[in-house]
Write a protein that holds these residues in place. Sequence first.
Motif, PDB file in Angstrom:
ATOM      1  N   CYS A 118       0.862  -1.182   0.000  1.00  0.00           N
ATOM      2  CA  CYS A 118       0.000   0.000   0.000  1.00  0.00           C
ATOM      3  C   CYS A 118       0.898   1.232   0.000  1.00  0.00           C
ATOM      4  O   CYS A 118       1.102   1.873   1.037  1.00  0.00           O
ATOM      5  CB  CYS A 118      -0.924  -0.004   1.216  1.00  0.00           C
ATOM      6  SG  CYS A 118      -2.184   1.285   1.128  1.00  0.00           S
ATOM      7  N   LYS A 120       0.541   7.763  -1.206  1.00  0.00           N
ATOM      8  CA  LYS A 120       0.064   8.433  -2.410  1.00  0.00           C
ATOM      9  C   LYS A 120       0.281   9.942  -2.320  1.00  0.00           C
ATOM     10  O   LYS A 120       0.184  10.521  -1.241  1.00  0.00           O
ATOM     11  CB  LYS A 120      -1.425   8.152  -2.615  1.00  0.00           C
ATOM     12  CG  LYS A 120      -1.740   6.681  -2.834  1.00  0.00           C
ATOM     13  CD  LYS A 120      -3.221   6.495  -3.097  1.00  0.00           C
ATOM     14  CE  LYS A 120      -3.570   5.028  -3.240  1.00  0.00           C
ATOM     15  NZ  LYS A 120      -2.860   4.388  -4.352  1.00  0.00           N
ATOM     16  N   GLU A 121       0.555  10.533  -3.459  1.00  0.00           N
ATOM     17  CA  GLU A 121       0.584  11.981  -3.593  1.00  0.00           C
ATOM     18  C   GLU A 121      -0.607  12.370  -4.454  1.00  0.00           C
ATOM     19  O   GLU A 121      -0.622  12.128  -5.655  1.00  0.00           O
ATOM     20  CB  GLU A 121       1.883  12.446  -4.251  1.00  0.00           C
ATOM     21  CG  GLU A 121       3.126  12.205  -3.424  1.00  0.00           C
ATOM     22  CD  GLU A 121       4.382  12.690  -4.125  1.00  0.00           C
ATOM     23  OE1 GLU A 121       4.247  13.481  -5.089  1.00  0.00           O
ATOM     24  OE2 GLU A 121       5.479  12.274  -3.729  1.00  0.00           O
ATOM     25  N   ILE A 122      -1.612  12.939  -3.810  1.00  0.00           N
ATOM     26  CA  ILE A 122      -2.839  13.312  -4.518  1.00  0.00           C
ATOM     27  C   ILE A 122      -2.871  14.830  -4.667  1.00  0.00           C
ATOM     28  O   ILE A 122      -2.702  15.567  -3.696  1.00  0.00           O
ATOM     29  CB  ILE A 122      -4.085  12.822  -3.767  1.00  0.00           C
ATOM     30  CG1 ILE A 122      -4.024  11.298  -3.579  1.00  0.00           C
ATOM     31  CG2 ILE A 122      -5.353  13.208  -4.522  1.00  0.00           C
ATOM     32  CD1 ILE A 122      -5.151  10.739  -2.741  1.00  0.00           C
ATOM     33  N   ILE A 151      -9.635   5.474  -5.760  1.00  0.00           N
ATOM     34  CA  ILE A 151      -8.252   5.640  -5.299  1.00  0.00           C
ATOM     35  C   ILE A 151      -7.895   4.554  -4.292  1.00  0.00           C
ATOM     36  O   ILE A 151      -6.801   3.981  -4.332  1.00  0.00           O
ATOM     37  CB  ILE A 151      -8.071   7.046  -4.693  1.00  0.00           C
ATOM     38  CG1 ILE A 151      -8.139   8.104  -5.800  1.00  0.00           C
ATOM     39  CG2 ILE A 151      -6.739   7.150  -3.944  1.00  0.00           C
ATOM     40  CD1 ILE A 151      -8.134   9.531  -5.289  1.00  0.00           C
ATOM     41  N   PRO A 196      -4.222   0.700  -5.375  1.00  0.00           N
ATOM     42  CA  PRO A 196      -3.000   1.098  -4.656  1.00  0.00           C
ATOM     43  C   PRO A 196      -1.786   1.263  -5.563  1.00  0.00           C
ATOM     44  O   PRO A 196      -0.762   1.780  -5.129  1.00  0.00           O
ATOM     45  CB  PRO A 196      -2.790  -0.066  -3.677  1.00  0.00           C
ATOM     46  CG  PRO A 196      -3.446  -1.238  -4.334  1.00  0.00           C
ATOM     47  CD  PRO A 196      -4.628  -0.688  -5.050  1.00  0.00           C
ATOM     48  N   TYR A 224      -1.258   3.251  -7.945  1.00  0.00           N
ATOM     49  CA  TYR A 224      -0.963   4.626  -8.344  1.00  0.00           C
ATOM     50  C   TYR A 224      -0.420   5.402  -7.150  1.00  0.00           C
ATOM     51  O   TYR A 224      -1.056   5.471  -6.102  1.00  0.00           O
ATOM     52  CB  TYR A 224      -2.217   5.315  -8.878  1.00  0.00           C
ATOM     53  CG  TYR A 224      -2.799   4.664 -10.101  1.00  0.00           C
ATOM     54  CD1 TYR A 224      -2.138   4.720 -11.314  1.00  0.00           C
ATOM     55  CD2 TYR A 224      -4.007   3.975 -10.036  1.00  0.00           C
ATOM     56  CE1 TYR A 224      -2.674   4.119 -12.448  1.00  0.00           C
ATOM     57  CE2 TYR A 224      -4.550   3.373 -11.156  1.00  0.00           C
ATOM     58  CZ  TYR A 224      -3.879   3.442 -12.359  1.00  0.00           C
ATOM     59  OH  TYR A 224      -4.397   2.850 -13.472  1.00  0.00           O
ATOM     60  N   GLU A 225       0.756   6.020  -7.340  1.00  0.00           N
ATOM     61  CA  GLU A 225       1.355   6.823  -6.276  1.00  0.00           C
ATOM     62  C   GLU A 225       1.163   8.318  -6.504  1.00  0.00           C
ATOM     63  O   GLU A 225       1.051   9.078  -5.552  1.00  0.00           O
ATOM     64  CB  GLU A 225       2.848   6.507  -6.157  1.00  0.00           C
ATOM     65  CG  GLU A 225       3.134   5.089  -5.679  1.00  0.00           C
ATOM     66  CD  GLU A 225       4.611   4.834  -5.526  1.00  0.00           C
ATOM     67  OE1 GLU A 225       5.137   4.994  -4.415  1.00  0.00           O
ATOM     68  OE2 GLU A 225       5.245   4.473  -6.551  1.00  0.00           O
ATOM     69  N   LYS A 226       1.134   8.734  -7.753  1.00  0.00           N
ATOM     70  CA  LYS A 226       0.948  10.152  -8.082  1.00  0.00           C
ATOM     71  C   LYS A 226      -0.367  10.298  -8.840  1.00  0.00           C
ATOM     72  O   LYS A 226      -0.496   9.834  -9.977  1.00  0.00           O
ATOM     73  CB  LYS A 226       2.119  10.676  -8.921  1.00  0.00           C
ATOM     74  CG  LYS A 226       3.464  10.654  -8.193  1.00  0.00           C
ATOM     75  CD  LYS A 226       4.556  11.253  -9.045  1.00  0.00           C
ATOM     76  CE  LYS A 226       5.921  11.103  -8.397  1.00  0.00           C
ATOM     77  NZ  LYS A 226       6.007  11.763  -7.098  1.00  0.00           N
ATOM     78  N   ILE A 227      -1.323  10.920  -8.186  1.00  0.00           N
ATOM     79  CA  ILE A 227      -2.678  11.032  -8.729  1.00  0.00           C
ATOM     80  C   ILE A 227      -3.070  12.503  -8.824  1.00  0.00           C
ATOM     81  O   ILE A 227      -2.862  13.274  -7.887  1.00  0.00           O
ATOM     82  CB  ILE A 227      -3.688  10.287  -7.834  1.00  0.00           C
ATOM     83  CG1 ILE A 227      -3.310   8.801  -7.732  1.00  0.00           C
ATOM     84  CG2 ILE A 227      -5.105  10.442  -8.358  1.00  0.00           C
ATOM     85  CD1 ILE A 227      -4.116   8.041  -6.694  1.00  0.00           C
ATOM     86  N   TYR A 283      -5.257  10.928   3.261  1.00  0.00           N
ATOM     87  CA  TYR A 283      -4.125  10.981   2.344  1.00  0.00           C
ATOM     88  C   TYR A 283      -3.452  12.360   2.416  1.00  0.00           C
ATOM     89  O   TYR A 283      -4.029  13.328   2.901  1.00  0.00           O
ATOM     90  CB  TYR A 283      -4.571  10.739   0.900  1.00  0.00           C
ATOM     91  CG  TYR A 283      -5.212   9.398   0.654  1.00  0.00           C
ATOM     92  CD1 TYR A 283      -4.438   8.252   0.485  1.00  0.00           C
ATOM     93  CD2 TYR A 283      -6.599   9.273   0.576  1.00  0.00           C
ATOM     94  CE1 TYR A 283      -5.027   7.022   0.238  1.00  0.00           C
ATOM     95  CE2 TYR A 283      -7.201   8.045   0.333  1.00  0.00           C
ATOM     96  CZ  TYR A 283      -6.407   6.923   0.167  1.00  0.00           C
ATOM     97  OH  TYR A 283      -6.985   5.707  -0.063  1.00  0.00           O
TER      98      TYR A 283
END
Length: 659
Positions: A256, A259-261, A318, A322, A324-327, A351
């Motif tokens: 997991c 993330k950078e949202i 989202i 899991p 995706y780290e840059k959304i 997040y």
Amino acid sequence: MCKVLVFAGTTEGRKIAEFLDSQSIPSHICVATEYGEELLPKSGHMTVSHTRLDREEMERLMVEIQADPVIDATHPYAAEVTKNIRAACEKAGCRYVRLLRSSKDSGEKNDRAVYVSSVDEAAEYLKGTRGNILVTTGSKEIAKYTVIPGYKDRVFARVLSLANVAEQCAAHGFEGRNLICMQGPFSKEMNRAMIEQLDCKYLVTKMSGTTGGYQEKLDAARETGCVPVVVGRPLLEEGISLSQCRKMLCSQFALCPPKEISLVGIGVGSPMLMTAEAQQVLEKAELVIGARRMVEAAALEGQDVCIEYDSDKISRYIEEHPEYEKIAVVLSGDVGFYSGARKLLEKLSGYHVQIICGISSLVYFMGKIGKSWDDAFITSAHGRKANLVAAIRTHEKVFSILGSSDGVSALAKKLKEYNMDRVRLFVGEQLSYAQEKILTGYPEDFVSYTGDALSVVYVENETYVPRPATHGIRDEEFVRDKVPMTKEEIRTVSLAKLGLLKDSVCWDVGAGTGSVSVEMALRAAEGRVYAIEKKSLAAELLLKNKMKFAADNLTIVEGEAPEVLRGLEAPTHAFIGGSSGNMKAIMELLLHKNPRVRIVMNCIALESVAEALRCLKELPVTDTEVVQLSVGRARKAGPYHMMMGENPITIISCTGDIR
């Protein structure tokens, strides 16, 4: 100990290696060159080798490290290597995963492009041409271009800046100014400058996908009039994308990643008006989420997208992905200006979320029409109720976002209905697009107008009536007849006891001429007021006063309480000026509709006071208060003034109690 084995000959392979390292997953990475090894992180979780392996050596390595899975991220042209990896996996009993390089079809093939199946075919075609040639297909097959007449002068080879590569090219006659040793990636501008500097008429490229700079080469060729000679992929492969590969690894190792949202305001529409910060965030995003129009305007080729605008569904998507780290969640205009960002921030509270501001429709439109907006009343009628008529009546300048194709005409009709014919309207649609439309006129000019659903309006009203800071309209200002009216002083105290908010939902039971209803509507300009009156003459006066004060958020309900109240929305505040003996039934209904409703009652007769006090004892209410008000008015008697008393009024207030 099992390791993930990655044959990383592409950018996608390097990204998977970096992902494994960031998650502390043991891995072994095979690259083709020392340079490829230098690009990878140095850590205790990863071993890297740049030795070329045959099939048997691959098999031994797989068995030795107990590879699971084996990820083939080699270049799409390395067909023989892929064949060996597959065969080695079958022999070693390892799970094989083909990681495909993201390819990019420009959507419209260059009409002047020449498509060939191999470098041999490209060289054969170029034998019959004239003019300089820029070759960007690498050094391995550079010898095949020697069949082109005058190749030492005509052909310019762009290859990696490695000593062994330069030696190999020089051995075939590519040297001096005809040998360009550079490390990519190359932008369109760089490609264009090189084509123009070398006066190249042809550019040879492989259909190498997004990360190979394929589109940048085609764009540069198109702009310079250079003919692209495109070598197509030798294999039609099946496999998974980078994001699918990461999802597989997340599932296998229960990962997991953090993330950078980013909630990105993309401006009013045109890419030219998107901020540099927004563009940078979007370029790095692995996933772009938003409504279709926004995603189509913001997403880049090769990025995964999710077409969605509902906050709950976005947060759920989202959470379920899991990998995706840059959304980037894209929103129109500015995220702080009547945007969905507020709800999203609540849903994504777990997040790390950053806000990227954009250019709002307000800033863009007011600039277009050359108007200042620092002293304007700003609101929105898109997806929400907005009392625009009241705002226009009490402000010189009003800006609003509209949310329907008939929004402008509906506003124009109301303005005419309330005798506000001379206010000036500025309407903007499709802002920043080629179809942009900006119109100006008066309500009469827009009563039959149908426009774009998402538009804006700016209204100027030189004869505006400033909204008083407190309630207390003079009795003489109301249209009156023989219908009873709550007098100014009583009305002022009663409204003070109600404690209205700007968005309150109010009932005025036994409204009479509507003096309390109108004051409620003007004070709760963003709310709604229902004036309940059983007498038709009083209802007619109510309507006249509604029109006079442009109380557009006031609804007149004819009939007797409590029967006509049952279908109304739940009130936050209620004023009872007359109950016709139904006080308890009315209060019971109010408390049923909203157990926390605030109630204020006016009583003249002692019997009404007694009935109200019984209700306070028998019903679940708190914060009770009883005030009796006696008002005397001076009347002239010759040279003197005498005080004449009005009927004393008992003002009883309470709040529903849910304890």
